[in-house]
Design an enzyme around this catalytic site. Sequence first.
Site, PDB file in Angstrom:
ATOM      1  CB  THR A   1      -2.269   2.757  24.343  1.00 27.81           C
ATOM      2  OG1 THR A   1      -2.392   1.351  24.257  1.00 27.81           O
ATOM      3  CG2 THR A   1      -0.867   3.121  24.771  1.00 27.81           C
TER       4      THR A   1
ATOM      5  CD  GLU B   1      -0.376  -1.951  20.070  1.00 30.10           C
ATOM      6  OE1 GLU B   1      -1.098  -1.851  21.084  1.00 30.10           O
ATOM      7  OE2 GLU B   1      -0.666  -1.420  18.999  1.00 30.10           O
TER       8      GLU B   1
ATOM      9  NE  ARG C   1      -7.963  -3.368  29.747  1.00 31.04           N
ATOM     10  CZ  ARG C   1      -7.793  -2.055  29.913  1.00 31.04           C
ATOM     11  NH1 ARG C   1      -8.221  -1.217  28.989  1.00 31.04           N
ATOM     12  NH2 ARG C   1      -7.227  -1.580  30.984  1.00 31.04           N
TER      13      ARG C   1
ATOM     14  CD  GLU D   1       1.977   2.375  16.295  1.00 25.73           C
ATOM     15  OE1 GLU D   1       2.444   1.223  16.261  1.00 25.73           O
ATOM     16  OE2 GLU D   1       0.783   2.619  16.561  1.00 25.73           O
TER      17      GLU D   1
ATOM     18  CG  ASN E   1      -4.996  -3.101  17.606  1.00 28.12           C
ATOM     19  OD1 ASN E   1      -5.750  -3.919  18.116  1.00 28.12           O
ATOM     20  ND2 ASN E   1      -4.130  -2.398  18.304  1.00 28.12           N
TER      21      ASN E   1
ATOM     22  CG  HIS F   1      -1.793  -3.874  23.927  1.00 31.02           C
ATOM     23  ND1 HIS F   1      -2.127  -2.580  24.236  1.00 31.02           N
ATOM     24  CD2 HIS F   1      -0.919  -4.264  24.889  1.00 31.02           C
ATOM     25  CE1 HIS F   1      -1.485  -2.200  25.330  1.00 31.02           C
ATOM     26  NE2 HIS F   1      -0.757  -3.215  25.754  1.00 31.02           N
TER      27      HIS F   1
ATOM     28  CG  HIS G   1     -11.227  -2.747  20.044  1.00 31.29           C
ATOM     29  ND1 HIS G   1     -11.272  -2.639  21.417  1.00 31.29           N
ATOM     30  CD2 HIS G   1     -10.442  -1.736  19.624  1.00 31.29           C
ATOM     31  CE1 HIS G   1     -10.566  -1.590  21.801  1.00 31.29           C
ATOM     32  NE2 HIS G   1     -10.049  -1.029  20.728  1.00 31.29           N
TER      33      HIS G   1
ATOM     34  CG  HIS H   1      -4.187   5.910  19.648  1.00 30.27           C
ATOM     35  ND1 HIS H   1      -3.850   4.901  20.520  1.00 30.27           N
ATOM     36  CD2 HIS H   1      -5.268   6.506  20.162  1.00 30.27           C
ATOM     37  CE1 HIS H   1      -4.691   4.917  21.540  1.00 30.27           C
ATOM     38  NE2 HIS H   1      -5.564   5.868  21.333  1.00 30.27           N
TER      39      HIS H   1
ATOM     40  NE  ARG I   1      -4.574  -2.886  28.574  1.00 29.66           N
ATOM     41  CZ  ARG I   1      -4.440  -1.572  28.375  1.00 29.66           C
ATOM     42  NH1 ARG I   1      -4.573  -1.075  27.162  1.00 29.66           N
ATOM     43  NH2 ARG I   1      -4.213  -0.758  29.372  1.00 29.66           N
TER      44      ARG I   1
HETATM   45  N1  PXP Z   1      -1.115   1.808  17.954  1.00 25.73           N
HETATM   46  C1  PXP Z   1      -0.992   1.641  19.294  1.00 25.73           C
HETATM   47  C2  PXP Z   1       0.381   1.654  19.874  1.00 25.73           C
HETATM   48  C3  PXP Z   1      -2.112   1.419  20.111  1.00 25.73           C
HETATM   49  O1  PXP Z   1      -1.967   1.232  21.431  1.00 25.73           O
HETATM   50  C4  PXP Z   1      -3.387   1.377  19.509  1.00 25.73           C
HETATM   51  C5  PXP Z   1      -4.597   1.131  20.361  1.00 25.73           C
HETATM   52  O2  PXP Z   1      -4.594  -0.161  20.817  1.00 25.73           O
HETATM   53  C6  PXP Z   1      -3.465   1.537  18.122  1.00 25.73           C
HETATM   54  C7  PXP Z   1      -2.320   1.775  17.367  1.00 25.73           C
HETATM   55  C8  PXP Z   1      -4.777   1.463  17.400  1.00 25.73           C
HETATM   56  O3  PXP Z   1      -5.583   2.526  17.805  1.00 25.73           O
HETATM   57  P1  PXP Z   1      -7.120   2.547  17.368  1.00 25.73           P
HETATM   58  O4  PXP Z   1      -7.752   1.341  17.984  1.00 25.73           O
HETATM   59  O5  PXP Z   1      -7.617   3.839  17.922  1.00 25.73           O
HETATM   60  O6  PXP Z   1      -7.128   2.470  15.870  1.00 25.73           O
END
Ligand code: PXP
Length: 246
Positions: free
Chosen positions: A105, A74, A53, A155, A7, A47, A10, A196, A49
Site C-alpha cells: 500500500t 485491511e 496475492r 491509521e 501484519n 490485508h 508477508h 507502515h 487484496r
Molecule cells: N498498515 C497498513 C494500512 C498497511 O497497508 C501496511 C502494509 O501492508 C502496514 C500497516 C504494515 O506496513 P509494513 O509491512 O511496512 O510494516
Amino acid sequence: MLKLGVNIDHVATLRQARYRGLPGGEPCPVEAARICLETGAHGITAHLREDRRHILDDDIVALRRLVTTRFNLEIANVPEIIDIAVRVKPDIVCLVPERREEITTEGGLDVVAAESSLGECRRRLNDAGIAVSLFIGPDAEQIEASARIGAQFIELHTGPYAHAFHSKRERIVEIERLVTASRLAHGLGLRVNAGHGLNVENVPILHVVPHLEELNIGHSLISRAVFKGLAASVKEMLQAMEGYRG
Ligand code: PXP
C-alpha cells in the site's frame, strides 16, 4: 499502553511464492498469527487484496476463529470484498487504497475525494458490528473528512516518516506532522493507530506522537524473523514499544 498489531501478509507472500493455486502450503500465516499472539502481540492484521496475492479467503476465516483479541482486516472499498468482511466479521476493518501494480500500500486514502462512498461503506460495516479505520496521511483535510464520515479510527501512514528517518531534518518534519495530526484526530473524537515502514530502529522516536493506540507492523517483523525466529522478533518490537506515555 501502546499495542502491537502484527501484519502477517508477508508470511502468506512466502507461501504463495511456492504454493499459489495449491491447497495448504508453508509457511502458514495462521500458525504465524498464533505464535505472535502467544508471544504477547495484541492483535493481528491481514490485508485481503482483490488480486489475492498473499492472504486468501480461507486465511481470514481461520484468523477470525483464532484471534479473540483484535483482528484488523485491511481491505479496499470494493463491494465484493466488503461483502466478505461483513460475513467474516473482523473486529476492525481498515480501509486502504489498492492499486494492482503497487508492491505494498503506497499512499493513504483520499477521504475528501471519496467522502460519500466511504461514508456508505462505513455505515455498512458499522451496521455489521465492525469498527472502521481509515488509512490516511497526516493531513488535516483527510482527518476532518474521516471524522465527518463517522469513522471510529484513523491509521496514520508512517511511510514518509520511515523513509525520512535517516535524515534528521526530514525526520523532524515528518514527526511534527504526525504529532499535529494525532492531536487533531484525537480532538475530533477519532481513535488513532499508525503503521507502515516501522521497525525497531524508528519506533522509539515515534513515542513522541501522542494518543496512539496501536501500531500495525509487518515487513520488518517478518524479515527479522528469518534470522531470529518470529517469537524473538515480536518480543524485540514489544520492547521497543515499551514505556509509551500516550
Ligand atoms: N498498515 C497498513 C494500512 C498497511 O497497508 C501496511 C502494509 O501492508 C502496514 C500497516 C504494515 O506496513 P509494513 O509491512 O511496512 O510494516
